[in-house]
Scaffold this motif. Structure first.
Motif, PDB file in Angstrom:
ATOM      1  N   ALA A  46      40.520  43.802  30.558  1.00  0.00           N
ATOM      2  CA  ALA A  46      41.137  44.102  31.853  1.00  0.00           C
ATOM      3  C   ALA A  46      40.193  43.689  32.978  1.00  0.00           C
ATOM      4  CB  ALA A  46      41.460  45.590  31.943  1.00  0.00           C
ATOM      5  N   GLN A  47      40.510  42.590  33.636  1.00  0.00           N
ATOM      6  CA  GLN A  47      39.611  42.062  34.664  1.00  0.00           C
ATOM      7  C   GLN A  47      40.308  41.764  35.983  1.00  0.00           C
ATOM      8  OE1 GLN A  47      37.963  38.717  32.299  1.00  0.00           O
ATOM      9  NE2 GLN A  47      36.040  39.841  32.280  1.00  0.00           N
ATOM     10  N   ASP A  48      41.558  42.182  36.108  1.00  0.00           N
ATOM     11  CA  ASP A  48      42.293  41.848  37.316  1.00  0.00           C
ATOM     12  C   ASP A  48      43.298  42.941  37.626  1.00  0.00           C
ATOM     13  OD1 ASP A  48      42.856  40.305  39.504  1.00  0.00           O
ATOM     14  OD2 ASP A  48      43.652  38.592  38.400  1.00  0.00           O
ATOM     15  N   THR A  49      43.865  42.873  38.817  1.00  0.00           N
ATOM     16  CA  THR A  49      44.912  43.789  39.239  1.00  0.00           C
ATOM     17  C   THR A  49      46.042  42.969  39.839  1.00  0.00           C
ATOM     18  OG1 THR A  49      43.915  44.062  41.431  1.00  0.00           O
ATOM     19  CG2 THR A  49      43.268  45.641  39.725  1.00  0.00           C
ATOM     20  N   GLY A  50      47.160  43.597  40.135  1.00  0.00           N
ATOM     21  CA  GLY A  50      48.277  42.887  40.736  1.00  0.00           C
ATOM     22  C   GLY A  50      49.162  43.814  41.530  1.00  0.00           C
ATOM     23  N   GLY A  51      49.781  43.277  42.570  1.00  0.00           N
ATOM     24  CA  GLY A  51      50.588  44.098  43.457  1.00  0.00           C
ATOM     25  C   GLY A  51      51.746  44.782  42.764  1.00  0.00           C
ATOM     26  N   ALA A  52      52.275  44.198  41.697  1.00  0.00           N
ATOM     27  CA  ALA A  52      53.401  44.805  40.981  1.00  0.00           C
ATOM     28  C   ALA A  52      52.988  45.320  39.608  1.00  0.00           C
ATOM     29  CB  ALA A  52      54.539  43.805  40.831  1.00  0.00           C
ATOM     30  N   ILE A  53      51.704  45.270  39.318  1.00  0.00           N
ATOM     31  CA  ILE A  53      51.219  45.734  38.014  1.00  0.00           C
ATOM     32  C   ILE A  53      50.778  47.177  38.191  1.00  0.00           C
ATOM     33  CG2 ILE A  53      49.732  45.185  36.064  1.00  0.00           C
ATOM     34  CD1 ILE A  53      51.756  42.989  36.967  1.00  0.00           C
TER      35      ILE A  53
END
Length: 413
Positions: free
Chosen positions: A357-364
């Motif tokens: 897990a190395q990222d994020t997202g506006g809809a995640i």
């Protein structure tokens, strides 16, 4: 970070946070029954949700509830998976050791032994078996989409073929942490601008397209195709292929604070497309065949992303390091410690396996919601654009985490 929404998701279609695949939130129907995990899950340790009045109003992994997952040794981790995941894990260790884990699952010091062992590990599969235990948050039912790093035509200067501005982050875009005003809004951020004596929402997509910030905000490049650029914004990063054959890499610099709307979902709900057209390719084809309607419906996604040029490797994830195709995954940091390994057991074999897990997202958003990163190129675009996997998700945390969480839960009044 990627602004991300998952391609197949964006269409119907988020994201930590990069052609593009649109992303959208999870389907309205519940996923089917979980496939059996790779081995029996221990049932002796269970951390029930914390419902005390001292907790915040926002859900986290700790508040949702945690149970032990299968033994890591039962996961069919291949040597190739383990080697690639270990490399990515090493890169993320500095972030793991300094970040506050918003999920409530771990503390920075918990990761020190694993990060130290990662430096000298040679048996990559054994490393994950020895250092981690698997946990399941809530039901464990996972929904996985995909994203990739798109490449579209562009130019550093405006010319006849490239007329779509790629804006840098505006100087007048202000982000406010509402938690500095009241504890009940801790972690809530809003973006806007100052107009006179008032703080107001920033310009939306339609206003920006109509020139609201033209001449006021730096333009770092120009894109050739407004539809391709629209989807690149959904991905949050990408490459501009320049006329001389070179590539300019651009990455997420900010967002106007407006809500993201999935145009795929809008088109589906209005009967403009049928289920078989709900792919990135199908939606793009419709937009091109219906230019006026297409332009209007793209404006209904009021969110607008600003970019910066990335020098060197990329795209850059939420940990401030490059994300890796077929290894990095975007997740909600309220449910997954950023930098933690994850095991996905999905009905899509290509997406099942070991991820970091190395990222994020506006809809995640939410427990067990992930967005898998596939790199760049035609194959990455194809896989990400059609990725919609369901199954089980397990988070790999340092050994002893579950016992510590249990002790903490039992000590509460």
């Amino acid at each position: 970070m990627k602004f991300g929404f998952g391609l197949a998701a964006a269409l119907t279609l988020s994201a930590c946070a990069g052609g593009i695949v649109p992303r959208v939130g999870p389907p309205t129907t519940r996923p089917g029954p979980l496939k059996p995990g790779p081995g029996p899950a221990p049932t002796t340790t269970s951390i029930k949700p914390d419902t005390s009045s001292a907790t915040t109003s926002r859900a986290t992994a700790q508040l949702t509830g945690v149970v032990a997952g299968p033994q890591v040794a039962t996961f069919p981790i291949t040597p190739d998976q383990a080697a690639r995941a270990l490399t990515a894990f090493r890169l993320g260790c500095p972030g793991l050791l300094r970040r506050v884990d918003k999920s409530g699952l771990t503390q920075a010091d918990d990761w020190a032994p694993a990060c130290a062992a990662a430096e000298t590990a040679t048996d990559t599969r054994r490393f994950f078996i020895d250092q981690f235990e698997a946990i399941q948050v809530g039901s464990g039912q996972s929904y996985a989409t995909g994203y990739y790093e798109p490449e579209i035509q562009g130019s550093r200067t405006r010319d006849a073929a490239n007329q779509v501005p790629v804006y840098a982050k505006p100087d007048d875009l202000v982000e406010i942490d509402l938690g500095t005003f009241t504890e009940t809004l801790k972690g809530r951020l809003i973006s806007g601008r100052v107009s006179g004596l008032k703080f107001v929402p920033y310009y939306d997509r339609g206003e920006i397209d109509d020139g609201a910030i033209a001449g006021q905000v730096p333009v770092i490049a120009w894109a050739a195709d407004p539809i391709e650029f629209f989807f690149l914004q959904i991905q949050g990063s990408g490459r501009l292929k320049l006329a001389d054959g070179s590539v300019m890499r651009i990455g997420y610099a900010g967002q106007n604070g407006r809500d993201y709307a999935s145009i795929g979902a809008l088109m589906r709900d209005r009967g403009l497309v049928v289920p078989g057209q709900l792919s990135m390719q199908g939606i793009m084809a419709w937009l091109r065949a219906n230019p006026e309607q297409g332009r209007a419906i793209m404006r209904e996604n009021q969110s607008f992303v600003f970019f910066r040029e990335i020098m060197g490797e990329g795209p850059i994830g939420a940990l401030g390091i490059p994300v890796t195709g077929r290894v990095s995954v975007a997740a909600d940091p309220l449910f997954v410690p950023l930098g933690a390994p994850m095991w996905l057991d999905l009905d899509r074999p290509e997406a099942s396996g070991l991820w970091i897990a190395q990222d994020t997202g506006g809809a995640i958003k939410g427990a067990n919601r992930v967005d898998t990163f596939w790199g760049a190129g035609d194959e990455a675009r194809r896989i990400a654009g059609g990725m919609s996997g369901r199954g089980a998700a397990y988070i790999l945390v340092p050994r002893g985490t579950l016992a510590r969480l249990g002790d903490a839960a039992h000590s509460q009044p």
